[in-house]
Structures are given as structure tokens and as C-alpha cells.
Scaffold this motif. Structure first.
Motif, PDB file in Angstrom:
ATOM      1  N   LEU A 149      -0.345   4.873  11.281  1.00 24.66           N
ATOM      2  CA  LEU A 149       0.506   5.190  10.130  1.00 24.66           C
ATOM      3  C   LEU A 149       1.847   4.461  10.225  1.00 24.66           C
ATOM      4  O   LEU A 149       2.385   4.261  11.316  1.00 24.66           O
ATOM      5  N   ASP A 154      -1.958   0.171   5.413  1.00 24.17           N
ATOM      6  CA  ASP A 154      -2.323   1.298   4.568  1.00 24.17           C
ATOM      7  C   ASP A 154      -3.683   1.130   3.896  1.00 24.17           C
ATOM      8  O   ASP A 154      -4.467   2.079   3.833  1.00 24.17           O
ATOM      9  N   VAL A 229      -1.102   8.664   3.625  1.00 23.32           N
ATOM     10  CA  VAL A 229      -1.393   7.281   3.250  1.00 23.32           C
ATOM     11  C   VAL A 229      -1.318   7.120   1.733  1.00 23.32           C
ATOM     12  O   VAL A 229      -0.783   6.116   1.229  1.00 23.32           O
ATOM     13  N   LEU A 233       1.165   4.559  -0.259  1.00 23.65           N
ATOM     14  CA  LEU A 233       0.692   3.573  -1.238  1.00 23.65           C
ATOM     15  C   LEU A 233       1.346   3.787  -2.600  1.00 23.65           C
ATOM     16  O   LEU A 233       1.719   2.830  -3.276  1.00 23.65           O
TER      17      LEU A 233
END
Length: 301
Positions: A149, A154, A229, A233
Motif C-alpha cells: 500500500l 494501486d 486502494v 485510486l
């Protein structure tokens, strides 16, 4: 077929993909119901515990990780238990069966077993231990996602998380019926072997609870990583859109200026009076600089 005699009162028979001839032999020795023998020739779609006159029939599913598909698939062990014999049937080589065989061959204490209930509980405990080991690859991948992470991976993480979530779902679908099967086995087993074996079956339920607890922890962890995630994004996408919007706004005065110069009358005016051209161009440039300064100060750039 493999045969292992623990003592004169107890034995284990194991079949890998039994043939019709082998099931007919079982019929002669133990007088099992023809429908059960027919069912042993192929894997079953559902798990169950059924009690007949003098024996129990158990269909038990377990998860096995498929490297090619990157998800867990279903394997099966069928068990027929009389008072003096345990018959196992499976349709592929299984680590749990091999471990059980090694255990019977190496541990002298099994010679003291007096009931097939002890054999069944020992085998199913090994199956549950195998399920816990099967969760290790999910745990390893989940931990790897956590370590990656915020390292600009990603899109790769999003794909990996999708595979892990599918694997967890497949594992859950296979193992979810086990609680009902183990509870049914305890009920029927106590009726068949006696109350003294209740602790054995309770231990099996405890083993299942541990597997279920680990699986739930992994599910919650990967869901949290998935949300993180997705938020990263979304933030990056909104940042790109925001920057392009600001850039478009900054260039808007320049666009208007060049559009005006396309007008023939305005173009002639600029040609007749060159200072007007530079004044208007300077004004537009100053406006862009001022806007850029304001946007920069507000953190929009």
C-alpha cells in the motif's frame, strides 16, 4: 485399496477412485446399501451425515488451493464407519489421507484404539489442520497487499485483491457446510458410539471454529485493504481531473483572446494600432499569472 489393521477389532480401508468391482466386494463384506455404493463411484454434490442399521455414511468436502486458477476448489472424502471398520473413499491424492496413513503406521498408541469414532475424529482433525495450512497462502498474499500500500502499485494491487477475495469466497463456500456436518456427526455419533465420545466431536467443532475465525479475519483484512486502494485510486483520479480543470480555467482567457483576434475588424484594429495588441496581450498574460498565483496559494495547483 489399502488396508490397515490396528488390532483384531479395528481396521481401516482406503479407496482411491473405487471401481464397481471394489464396491461390490464391500457389499459382500459389509452389506452397505446399494445406493451408497453407487454414490461412492463418483464425487457427491452435497455433504451429509446419514445413519443406517449398523453404520454411518459421511460425505465431507474440504478446500484445496489450485495454483493454476489462483483459487480454492473442492475435494471430497467419503467415510463409512461400522463398529469395527472405517472405510474412506476419495477421488484424488489428498495430503490429509497420506498424513493419516503415516500416523497409523508410526504411532504405537493407535494400537490401543477401540472404536472407529476415534479414527474418524483423528482423520477429521487432520483435515481441519490441513484447512488451516491452506489458509496460509491467503494470509501471505493478504500481508503482501498491506506492505505494498502507498507504493504506487494501486492498479496491480486492485487486481491481486480481486483474486484474493475470490479465493476467500471459494474457501468459505466449501467450508461453510462443515459446521452443520460436524454438528450432525456429533448427534448421530453419540447415538451410534455412545455419550463418552462427545468430547471428541466437540473438539472437531472447536477446530472448525478456529478455521472459520482465521478465514473471517482474512476476509475483514482484505476488505479493508480493498477500500483503501479504492480510495487511493479515487483520490488520484480526482486529482488529475482537478488539475486539468484548473489548467483549462487558466487557459480560458488566452482562448478568448485568440478567438477575438480571428475577428477581422479586431485584427485590423490591432494592425492599425500595434500598442493595442500588446496591451491586450499583456492584460491576458497578467490575468493568467494572477489566477495562477491565487490557485497556487489555495493549493489548487
Amino acid at each position: 485399496m489399502k488396508t490397515f489393521a490396528l488390532n483384531k477389532n479395528l481396521k481401516w480401508l482406503d479407496f482411491l477412485n473405487p471401481s464397481k468391482k471394489e464396491t461390490d466386494e464391500l457389499k459382500k463384506i459389509y452389506d452397505f446399501h446399494p445406493l451408497i455404493l453407487e454414490e461412492l463411484l463418483r464425487p457427491s454434490d452435497r455433504t451429509k451425515v446419514e445413519r443406517y442399521n449398523g453404520y454411518l455414511f459421511i460425505v465431507y468436502h474440504l478446500p484445496i488451493y489450485d495454483q493454476a486458477k489462483r483459487s480454492s476448489r473442492r475435494a471430497e472424502i467419503d467415510l463409512l464407519a461400522t463398529k469395527s471398520a472405517l472405510i474412506t473413499v476419495h477421488y484424488e491424492d489428498l495430503e490429509s489421507i497420506e498424513q493419516f496413513e503415516r500416523y497409523l503406521a508410526s504411532d504405537i498408541s493407535v494400537r490401543q484404539y477401540q472404536s472407529t469414532a476415534e479414527l474418524i475424529c483423528r482423520l477429521l482433525r487432520m483435515v481441519n489442520e490441513f484447512s488451516q495450512r491452506e489458509l496460509k497462502h491467503i494470509e501471505k498474499k493478504t500481508n503482501a497487499v498491506g506492505e505494498k500500500l502507498f507504493k504506487n502499485q494501486d492498479r496491480e494491487l486492485f487486481e491481486e485483491i480481486s483474486y484474493i477475495k475470490r479465493d476467500i469466497l471459494g474457501f468459505f463456500i466449501i467450508t461453510a457446510p462443515q459446521r452443520h456436518i460436524l454438528e450432525s456427526l456429533m448427534q448421530e455419533g453419540i447415538n451410534f458410539w455412545g455419550e463418552k465420545f462427545r468430547p471428541y466431536f466437540m473438539n472437531l467443532l472447536g477446530d472448525f471454529s478456529r478455521v472459520n475465525y482465521l478465514l473471517e479475519n482474512l476476509r475483514v483484512s482484505i476488505e479493508s485493504y480493498s477500500q483503501t486502494v479504492s480510495q487511493i485510486l479515487e483520490f488520484k483520479t480526482s486529482e488529475v481531473v482537478r488539475r486539468f480543470s484548473v489548467l483549462a480555467f487558466l487557459t480560458f482567457p488566452l482562448l478568448i483572446y485568440f478567438t477575438m483576434t480571428l475577428n477581422l475588424e479586431i485584427f485590423k484594429s490591432f494592425t492599425a494600432h500595434p500598442p493595442y495588441y500588446w496591451l491586450s496581450a499583456g492584460f491576458v498574460l497578467i490575468l493568467i499569472i494572477v489566477l495562477a498565483f491565487i490557485f497556487r496559494k489555495k493549493g489548487w495547483l
